[in-house]
Enzyme design. Structure first.
Site, mmCIF file in Angstrom:
data_model
loop_
_atom_site.group_PDB
_atom_site.id
_atom_site.type_symbol
_atom_site.label_atom_id
_atom_site.label_comp_id
_atom_site.label_asym_id
_atom_site.label_seq_id
_atom_site.Cartn_x
_atom_site.Cartn_y
_atom_site.Cartn_z
ATOM 1 C CG HIS A 1 -0.249 9.174 1.101
ATOM 2 N ND1 HIS A 1 1.028 9.185 1.078
ATOM 3 C CD2 HIS A 1 -0.656 9.352 2.141
ATOM 4 C CE1 HIS A 1 1.399 9.193 2.250
ATOM 5 N NE2 HIS A 1 0.331 9.451 3.103
ATOM 6 N N GLY B 1 0.743 -1.218 -0.091
ATOM 7 C CA GLY B 1 0.097 0.022 -0.077
ATOM 8 C C GLY B 1 0.760 1.027 0.056
ATOM 9 C CG HIS B 2 3.608 4.057 2.072
ATOM 10 N ND1 HIS B 2 4.844 4.734 1.277
ATOM 11 C CD2 HIS B 2 3.436 5.214 3.051
ATOM 12 C CE1 HIS B 2 5.035 5.891 1.743
ATOM 13 N NE2 HIS B 2 4.161 6.279 2.722
ATOM 14 C CD GLU C 1 3.581 13.359 5.586
ATOM 15 O OE1 GLU C 1 4.415 12.727 6.030
ATOM 16 O OE2 GLU C 1 2.399 13.133 4.718
ATOM 17 C CB CYS D 1 6.955 9.386 8.780
ATOM 18 S SG CYS D 1 5.713 10.584 8.706
ATOM 19 C CD GLU E 1 -0.750 11.492 5.782
ATOM 20 O OE1 GLU E 1 -0.269 12.145 7.031
ATOM 21 O OE2 GLU E 1 -0.215 10.446 5.300
#
Length: 661
Positions: free
Chosen positions: A273, A205-206, A341, A418, A325
Site C-alpha cells: 500500500h 496496519g497503517h 492516490e 482521507c 492501492e
C-alpha cells in the site's frame, strides 16, 4: 504568528539534519498564494460542514455522551456510529491540523476569527470524547469491539498519529496545551500497552503514528515518544500482522500490503500500500535525523531511490495498482490504469521533504516540486469544493467508470474522505516546505513570492513561477557579520540558466543542484536567477513499457495534458498522434482555468483502418494516418477534470514518418 514555532517538521537542536525549515516562511503572492487562498476561504471553511454531514463530529459527541454515562453499549456501532470506516476520526484530526497551520499563517481578520472558533469547538469535542485512561477512537468506544484487538484494519494507531500531529499544530499555532495534553495522554496510554512484555507486541496496519511520535518528542522533549517510534519502526517487518485476517474480516492482503514482510533496515524496494509505505518511511527518516542512525539513513536513501527511479509517474504520483492501492513492480506505470492516490502524492512529499532535511540534497526537493505541481495539485478542484481520489494520466472519452471514490471524477466529498483534509493540511503548511536554514546559510528549495529567512538572513522572493522563469531574491535583513551563503536550487528539468548579483553576471555552474553565493550580504543586495522555460517533449525509459513510443509535453515544473474540451471540434485525444518535428508554442490564457499557459503542437489524425474489426497488423506495415496536420492544445495536468467530462491524455503516441508517394 510565532514563526519560530510554526510548521509541521521541526528537528531538535541535536538532530543530525544539516537543514531545518526556515523560521520565517510566508507566501505572499503568485501561484501558490492563490491556491492557498482558495484552500483557506473555501475548502477549510467547508470542512466542518462536510464532517458534520458525514457523521464524523457526531461520533465524538456520542463518545463524549457515552463517557459521561459510563461504558460501551453492545450494538452501539450499528445504532450510533456514523460512517463505514473505523478510521473516520482521522478526517477530523487532519482538518484540525490544516486549520491550525492556516491560523499560524494568517491569525488576524474575520476569516481567522471564524476559523479559530471552529477549531476550538472541535478541540472541545475531541477532548470530551477521550477516556480517562487516555484511549481515544470513537469507533471502538461506541461498541465496535475491544480496543487493540484488530491491529491490521482497526487504524487505532493511525488515528492516534493524526491526533498527535493536529495537537502539535494547535500548540505551535496558538501556544495552547489543550489538545497537546490530550495527545500526550493518548501517547502515554499507547506506551503502556505496546512493547516487549506488554499487552500488545505488534504494529498498526497503517503506519502514521511513527512520524507523529517523533514530532511529539520534538515538541515535548519526552524521550519515551522517540523510543516508542523506534519500537514501531523496528518491530514492523517481522510478520506479526500476516498470520491472517483480523476478527470480523475475510481479507488477508499478505504481508507486503502493510510492509510487514521485511524490516525497514533490510528492505530493498518500496512495496505494498503506497500511502502506508511512505508514511512509514517518513517516520523512519525523522527517526534517522533525531538519532543519527547510519543504518536507518542508508535504508531510507535506498528506498527513496527505488521509489523515484522505478515506481514514480511523470507527475510525481505513486501507486500504480487499484488492487490494495499498491505500488506495482518496477517500471509498472500504466497511464490509463494509474491509481495514483492523492494521499500517496502527499505521503511522497512528506517523505521527500524529510529526506531533503536529513541530507541537504537537491534531488529530494526536485521530486517535491514535481509532485506538488502535478500529482498532488490535480487532487484539488480549482473551485476548492471538489476532489479527485485517484489521478490517472489517461482517461478515455467513453469511459465506463461511474462517479465514485476511486474513479477519475471530481467529487464534493468521499465516503472514504482521507484525501480532502489531507490536501488541506499540506496547502495550509506549504510555506514551510520552501526554504531551510543551516550552518551554511539559507537555501531556497521552492520558488514562491514571499519572505523567507532565519539565522540572520532574510530575503524577499518575487516570481511568476511556474509560468515564467525569472526569480528575484532581494535581501531584506542581514544581521550577521561575515560571510553567509544563499543557495538557490536549479531544478532538474532546467538546462539553461543565468545568475546575477546586483546586475553583474555570476559565473559558475550549479553543484549537485545548488547555486551557492557566499558573501557578506547587506540589505538591498539583489540576486536574480533566470531559468529558461521552453516547452519540451519528454519520453520515458524503455522499461516503462506502457508508454513506449509516446511523448509527454512539459514546461518548467508542469506536466501538460490534452483535454478533449480544448481540441477543435471536440477532437478525441485518443484519435491523434503527435508530430515531434513541429514546434511547440506557448500562450498565456488569463481567462482559462484561472489563468494558465497553454502549449500548442501539431498532431495527425488517425484515419480509419481498412482492416476494421481486427486491431493488429503485420510488422513493417504502417497504421494509416492523415497527412494534414491538426492543432493540439495542451493544458497543465493539475487543472484537468474541472470542466465537462471527456478524454484526457498525458502520454501522446508519436507520429511515424510519413511515406508520401
Amino acid at each position: 504568528m510565532n514563526t519560530v514555532l510554526a510548521g509541521p517538521v521541526r528537528p531538535t537542536p541535536g538532530a543530525v539534519s544539516p537543514s531545518r525549515p526556515a523560521a520565517l516562511a510566508r507566501v505572499e503572492g503568485g501561484f501558490w498564494a492563490e491556491r492557498r487562498r482558495i484552500n483557506a476561504e473555501v475548502s477549510l471553511a467547508d470542512g466542518p460542514k462536510r464532517l458534520e454531514a458525514a457523521g464524523n463530529l457526531a461520533n465524538f459527541r456520542a463518545a463524549a455522551l457515552l463517557r459521561t454515562e459510563g461504558g460501551a453499549v453492545p450494538g452501539a456501532v450499528s445504532a450510533g456510529f456514523a460512517g463505514d470506516f473505523q478510521f473516520q476520526d482521522s478526517d477530523v484530526y487532519k482538518w484540525l491540523e490544516a486549520a491550525c497551520w492556516q491560523l499560524a499563517d494568517s491569525p488576524d481578520g474575520e476569516l481567522a476569527a471564524e476559523l479559530s472558533a471552529e477549531v476550538e469547538a472541535v478541540v472541545g469535542l475531541v477532548t470530551a470524547a477521550q477516556r480517562e485512561d487516555g484511549y481515544l477512537q470513537t469507533y471502538y468506544q461506541l461498541g465496535g469491539g475491544e480496543p487493540w484487538t484488530e491491529l491490521g484494519w482497526g487504524h487505532e494507531l493511525y488515528c492516534a498519529g493524526h491526533l498527535m500531529q493536529a495537537a502539535v499544530a494547535h500548540h505551535r499555532a496558538t501556544g495552547s496545551d489543550r489538545l497537546l495534553e490530550a495527545a500526550r495522554r493518548l501517547a502515554d496510554h499507547i506506551d503502556s500497552v505496546f512493547g516487549p512484555g506488554k499487552q500488545v507486541d505488534t504494529v498498526c496496519g497503517h503506519p502514521e503514528v511513527e512520524t507523529a511520535l517523533v514530532e511529539l518528542y520534538r515538541t515535548t522533549s519526552e524521550r519515551r515518544y522517540l523510543d516508542l517510534a523506534r519500537h514501531f519502526i523496528d518491530r514492523r517487518g517481522h510478520g506479526t500482522l500476516s498470520s491472517g485476517a483480523d476478527r470480523g474480516h475475510d481479507r488477508d492482503p499478505g504481508p507486503e500490503f502493510w510492509q510487514d514482510h521485511t524490516p525497514v533496515r533490510e528492505a530493498t524496494e518500496v512495496a505494498g500500500h503506497a500511502v502506508r509505505q511512505l508514511y512509514l518511511l517518513a517516520g523512519a527518516a525523522d527517526l534517522a535525523a533525531e538519532t543519527g542512525d547510519p543504518e536507518l539513513r542508508t535504508a531510507v536513501e535506498r528506498l527513496w531511490l527505488d521509489m523515484a527511479a522505478t515506481k514514480t509517474y511523470l507527475t510525481g504520483a505513486v501507486g500504480s495498482r487499484h488492487g490494495w492501492e499498491a505500488f506495482g513492480d518496477a517500471h509498472e506505470l500504466p497511464a490509463d490504469r494509474a491509481y495514483a492516490e492523492t494521499c500517496a502524492a502527499i505521503a511522497s512529499i512528506h517523505f521527500s521533504w524529510r529526506m531533503a532535511l536529513l541530507t541537504g540534497e537537491a534531488r529530494y526537493s526536485d521530486l517535491v516540486e514535481r509532485t506538488l505541481f502535478n500529482g498532488f495539485l490535480a487532487g484539488a478542484g480549482l473551485d476548492g469544493h471538489t476532489w479527485l481520489y485517484v489521478n490517472p494520466l489517461h482517461r478515455r472519452s467513453r469511459s465506463h467508470e461511474r462517479p465514485g471514490d476511486q474513479t477519475a471524477h471530481r467529487t464534493p466529498w468521499f465516503r472514504c474522505a482521507c484525501c480532502p483534509p489531507n490536501v488541506m493540511r499540506l496547502l495550509a503548511s506549504l510555506p514551510h516546505y520552501i526554504a531551510t536554514t543551516g550552518d551554511d546559510g539559507l537555501h531556497l528549495h521552492q520558488y514562491a513570492t514571499g519572505v523567507y529567512g532565519g539565522d540572520g538572513l532574510t530575503v524577499r522572493v518575487t516570481t511568476d513561477y511556474p509560468w515564467d522563469g525569472p526569480v528575484t531574491v532581494a535581501v531584506e535583513e542581514a544581521t550577521v557579520t561575515g560571510p553567509k551563503t544563499l543557495a538557490l536550487r536549479v531544478p532538474a528539468w532546467c538546462t539553461r540558466y543565468t545568475l546575477t548579483l546586483n546586475g553583474a553576471v555570476v559565473e559558475g555552474r550549479a553543484e549537485s543542484g545548488w547555486l551557492r553565493l557566499t558573501r557578506s550580504f547587506v540589505r538591498g543586495d539583489t540576486v536574480r536567477l533566470e531559468l529558461a522555460m521552453p516547452a519540451r517533449l519528454t519520453v520515458a525509459g524503455p522499461r516503462v513499457d506502457a508508454v513506449r513510443g509516446c511523448a509527454a509535453i512539459e514546461r518548467g515544473p508542469l506536466v501538460y495534458c490534452l483535454e478533449q474540451t480544448d481540441q477543435r471540434g471536440g477532437l478525441d485525444p485518443d484519435g491523434v498522434v503527435l508530430d515531434p518535428g513541429e514546434p511547440l508554442t506557448v500562450d498565456w490564457q488569463p481567462g482559462l482555468l484561472g489563468g494558465v499557459s497553454t502549449v500548442s503542437g501539431v498532431g495527425r489524425l488517425l484515419a480509419a483502418d481498412e482492416r476494421a474489426g481486427w486491431p493488429y497488423r503485420p510488422l513493417g506495415t504502417q497504421a494509416p494516418q492523415a497527412t494534414a496536420g491538426v492543432e493540439l492544445t495542451a493544458v497543465p495536468y493539475y487543472a484537468w477534470a474541472n470542466r465537462e467530462a471527456g478524454g484526457m491524455r498525458v502520454w501522446l503516441p508519436l507520429a511515424a514518418p510519413l511515406r508520401l508517394p
